[in-house]
Design an enzyme around this catalytic site. Sequence first.
Site, PDB file in Angstrom:
ATOM      1  CB  ALA A   1      23.463  98.340 -32.676  1.00 45.36           C
ATOM      2  CG  HIS A   2      29.305 101.041 -33.408  1.00 47.92           C
ATOM      3  ND1 HIS A   2      29.300  99.910 -34.188  1.00 47.92           N
ATOM      4  CD2 HIS A   2      30.156 101.908 -34.016  1.00 47.92           C
ATOM      5  CE1 HIS A   2      30.131 100.073 -35.203  1.00 47.92           C
ATOM      6  NE2 HIS A   2      30.659 101.272 -35.127  1.00 47.92           N
ATOM      7  NE  ARG A   3      28.616 101.374 -39.585  1.00 48.43           N
ATOM      8  CZ  ARG A   3      29.797 101.876 -39.918  1.00 48.43           C
ATOM      9  NH1 ARG A   3      30.000 103.172 -39.802  1.00 48.43           N
ATOM     10  NH2 ARG A   3      30.762 101.098 -40.354  1.00 48.43           N
TER      11      ARG A   3
END
Length: 357
Positions: A204-206
């Site tokens: 999860a990076h957005r």
Amino acid sequence: MKIFIILGTRPEIIKMSPVIRECIKKKLDFSILHTNQHYSENLDKVFFKELNLPEPKYNLNVGSGTHAEQTAKILVGVEKILLKEKPDIVLVEGDTNTVLASALAAAKLHIRVGHIEAGLRSYYREMPEEINRILTDHCSDLLFAPTKKAKDILLNEGIFNKNIFVTGNTVVDAVFENLKLAKKKSKILEKLNLSKRGYFLMTAHRAENVDNKDRLRGILKGAEMVSKKFSLPVIYPIHPRARKMLENFKIVIPKSINLIEPLGYLDFLKIENNAKLILTDSGGMQEESCIMKIPCVTLRDNTERPETIEVGSNLLSGTDPLRILECALKMLNKRKKWKNPFGSGKAAEKIIKIIQK
């Protein structure tokens, strides 16, 4: 013919690697410009070494900043180099600030632009990548669409049919080329004491997820529920941005979620290929999981890879914990009989042939 390949992030390096190899194989005149939009050693530079790619001729060392700052730095830096090098065509891939700025710089100098992975749309304008990919498509001369669906989107936006080519996605080339190497070289499962199908993999990076406290909490709670349901750990190679936001929000990580440092490409490919299920907000991982027949749950409300939903390799869960668990259960109960919609692994070869013509 002089080809200029411009990239700046980890996914671009991976997806451009088959194109670079094809240029080497055909002994073409090409150069690589690296904007260094990713500024972490683990997330970027190591990939050139792992994938046996030639060092970039130029490196802008752009690093972090606001979207405006980053795009402006790349635009100015790329323009200077293009004026010096005078290539016949600039190739960009994807939807980053590097892609938009480089395409715009080339187009303004009347240098032809080839956009690899053209025609993807999430129809979610708050996502900066959506703006980047739309504008890049509309200032490109050659649009290499990964699927017929992507071509239809471009046609509906008024782009000429003669400029669009359905090639498949170079991510398939990259997976096929590197999976054997990863199986042979990577010892990541032994290092982390993991067994095949004995864990879930999450990324999860957005910004829409990690910069929003409620969405980030929802993702972690959902992953914890999936972990408890199956009594298996969740492995989370954490992006620097996500780690920073966890600290800022003072969020306590559930014990069943194991945070690890970002991985090199071969290690990541191996850990991805052996996971029981993938939880992600990454576009590339939606594709890779589909290709490798690993069930996927996408932690977003939309996707620019609808083909994965259609073939049955992926479900959209958003960030509601109960919905994440529900989607995980559905995907794990599915037979892995879906077809890969992204091509046969010959995309780079097709792209180079089209450019040569």
